[in-house]
Scaffold this active site. Structure first.
Site, PDB file in Angstrom:
ATOM      1  N   HIS A 139       0.837  -1.209   0.000  1.00 32.04           N
ATOM      2  CA  HIS A 139       0.000   0.000   0.000  1.00 32.04           C
ATOM      3  C   HIS A 139       0.865   1.248   0.000  1.00 32.04           C
ATOM      4  CE1 HIS A 139       0.153   1.151   4.359  1.00 32.04           C
ATOM      5  NE2 HIS A 139       0.126  -0.138   4.616  1.00 32.04           N
TER       6      HIS A 139
ATOM      7  N   ASP B  98       6.179   0.840   6.674  1.00 30.91           N
ATOM      8  CA  ASP B  98       4.728   0.705   6.543  1.00 30.91           C
ATOM      9  C   ASP B  98       4.198   1.801   5.627  1.00 30.91           C
ATOM     10  OD1 ASP B  98       2.136  -0.138   6.924  1.00 30.91           O
ATOM     11  OD2 ASP B  98       1.885   0.912   8.825  1.00 30.91           O
TER      12      ASP B  98
ATOM     13  N   GLU C 171      -4.984   2.206   2.647  1.00 25.38           N
ATOM     14  CA  GLU C 171      -5.092   1.036   3.518  1.00 25.38           C
ATOM     15  C   GLU C 171      -5.195   1.449   4.980  1.00 25.38           C
ATOM     16  OE1 GLU C 171      -3.743  -2.050   6.297  1.00 25.38           O
ATOM     17  OE2 GLU C 171      -2.727  -0.151   5.866  1.00 25.38           O
ATOM     18  N   GLU C 172      -4.454   2.484   5.366  1.00 25.42           N
ATOM     19  CA  GLU C 172      -4.404   2.874   6.768  1.00 25.42           C
ATOM     20  C   GLU C 172      -5.735   3.401   7.286  1.00 25.42           C
ATOM     21  OE1 GLU C 172      -2.133   2.030   8.555  1.00 25.42           O
ATOM     22  OE2 GLU C 172      -0.219   2.049   7.505  1.00 25.42           O
TER      23      GLU C 172
ATOM     24  N   ASP D  75       3.050  -6.244   3.757  1.00 21.96           N
ATOM     25  CA  ASP D  75       2.650  -5.124   4.618  1.00 21.96           C
ATOM     26  C   ASP D  75       3.031  -5.395   6.063  1.00 21.96           C
ATOM     27  OD1 ASP D  75       1.572  -2.767   5.542  1.00 21.96           O
ATOM     28  OD2 ASP D  75      -0.494  -3.481   5.545  1.00 21.96           O
TER      29      ASP D  75
ATOM     30  N   HIS E 165       3.952   3.235  12.526  1.00 23.24           N
ATOM     31  CA  HIS E 165       3.022   4.318  12.876  1.00 23.24           C
ATOM     32  C   HIS E 165       3.640   5.371  13.798  1.00 23.24           C
ATOM     33  CE1 HIS E 165      -0.997   2.017  11.915  1.00 23.24           C
ATOM     34  NE2 HIS E 165      -0.071   1.858  10.969  1.00 23.24           N
TER      35      HIS E 165
END
Length: 458
Positions: free
Chosen positions: A276, A288, A322-323, A350, A421
């Site tokens: 993604h 990520d 996606e997030e 991912d 994140h």
């Protein structure tokens, strides 16, 4: 060691297995994926959906795929457009504090959070560790307060079994905490950052609201500040001032980047290889999921570089959003609803770029035996362990549910959630050798699925 093949004819000739070995070795040494990741992270930067950086990433990746000779389509989708604003926290009253002082709390708004008033709010803090403690506390002790969920990320579990298990235990509070707090009359919710990060680093991620429940501001605080609040509230009342000013703007147009390396015999049959393209905005989205995007790009690059044209089409996909809810993947499922039978396999990366010890697969049990020759090819780089898994990736989950065999690299996830994140998700966290190993696993598997004599069992 790789497992010994059972009886039965291989789906690949010795020549095809030799081609897989060439792809494996080229992926380890070719700098393409690392160079692409450097540009996505250092040059373009964070790519939260709806942002100018996300759009620039779409255009950049599309141009790179066109340069390789792939057939590129920008598949339009509609994505959330949430913009982070001011985010500050400070303790204003607590036992033993020096009059006229405050104590800073390091925090970050959760994705999708509503805002406080522009000048913030001040309220007493209530702390619980889990749902059971919240139930025992009762509504009277929550109403009008800032509620902290202090669920600790289990670092020992992460070290022994992989971070995904510890993450699953803790992330439920980030996702549902604001619903639970809003239902009981809290004025805001804080969650202990979900991950293994130390050094007072906060961890963002999407949160949820429910119809009929008051939407309240939500933020993650660092592990150290969560411990501080737990300590101080055990001694007596603690008041905190919280300011969050995010905005939720109208949904924005964006795109999945689709790039087809056309098959020679069955171009209508596709093998998806994907990651993604969007990321959170605190770091630059290297693990990520920049890593997932670039190892998937590398698959097309190596097929082009080595002049390899499989029977079936290898379809690169860079998913968007996606997030914040996988809207790009949902669009793909809608746009290709009549073509699931022609999806021969789907691969998604991912979970960072840690060393892959093999492949996770979702589908019929016989996939493991069928893929054993591929496992043997990957043995020299330690990637020969193929395991069954109920799911392999958020963006390809829809294809999995439609019966498409799906796959993901089985990676070392012990340290992924130290950075995921957070502001520390940056290019330097990626080990070039391990990124190459992931590219090798993805490229070999994509070629194997695309060039087998018969499609993968389903």
């Amino acid at each position: 060691m790789a497992r010994i093949m059972g009886s039965g004819k291989s789906a690949w000739t010795p020549e095809q297995l030799a081609t897989m070995a060439r792809l494996r070795d080229a992926a380890i040494t070719d700098p393409y994926a690392l160079d692409e990741l450097r540009h996505l992270t250092d040059n373009i930067g964070p790519r939260i959906s709806g942002s100018p950086q996300a759009q620039q990433a779409v255009e950049y990746v599309a141009s790179e795929m066109k340069a390789l000779g792939a057939e590129v389509t920008l598949e339009k989708t509609s994505v959330p457009h949430w913009v982070r604003g001011v985010e500050t926290g400070a303790l204003t009253e607590w036992k033993g504090h020096a009059p006229g002082t405050t104590q800073k709390i390091v925090l970050t708004a959760l994705g999708g959070s509503v805002a406080t008033a522009a000048d913030g709010l001040t309220a007493e803090v209530a702390v619980v560790n889990n749902w059971a403690e919240l139930k025992a506390l009762g509504p009277a002790a929550v109403k009008g307060r800032i509620l902290l969920f202090n669920m600790k990320f289990d670092k020992q579990l992460a070290a022994q079994e992989g971070g995904i298990y510890a993450y699953g235990d803790a992330v439920q509070y980030r996702a549902a905490g604001p619903i639970a707090g809003g239902a009981l009359g809290a004025v805001a919710v804080l969650v202990r950052s979900v991950g293994g990060a130390d050094y007072r680093i906060p961890h963002t991620g999407q949160t949820n609201y429910a119809p009929g429940v008051e939407k309240i501001p939500a933020a993650a605080i660092t592990a150290e500040d969560a411990d501080l609040l737990a300590d101080l509230t055990a001694q007596g009342p603690v008041k905190m001032h919280l300011t969050l000013t995010p905005q939720t703007l109208p949904d924005a147009p964006s795109y999945n980047v689709i790039a087809d390396w056309k098959g020679t015999e069955h171009p209508e049959q596709v093998v998806v290889v994907s990651g993604h393209l969007d990321s959170w905005d605190l770091g630059t989205g290297a693990i990520d999921d920049g890593a997932g995007v670039v190892v998937s790009m590398q698959a097309i690059h190596l097929l082009q570089k080595l002049g390899i044209h499989p029977r079936r089409t290898v379809r690169f996909a860079a998913w968007m959003a996606e997030e914040e809810g996988s809207q790009g993947a949902a669009t793909y499922m809608q746009d290709h609803a009549g073509d699931y039978a022609n999806h021969i396999g789907a691969i998604e990366t991912d979970l960072g770029a840690g060393h892959p010890d093999g492949v996770l697969y979702a589908g019929k049990p016989e996939l493991g035996e069928w893929l054993q020759p591929v496992a043997n090819v990957l043995e020299p780089i330690g990637g020969e362990t193929f395991r069954s898994s109920p799911e392999t990736g958020e963006d390809i989950n829809g294809l999995t549910e439609k019966g498409v065999p799906s796959f993901a690299p089985s990676q070392d996830g012990r340290f992924y959630f130290n950075y995921h994140h957070t502001p520390a998700d940056t290019f330097d966290k990626v080990n070039p050798r391990e990124l190459g190993e992931n590219a090798a696993v993805i490229t070999v598997l994509a070629y194997a699925l695309a060039d087998s004599a018969e499609p993968a069992p389903r």
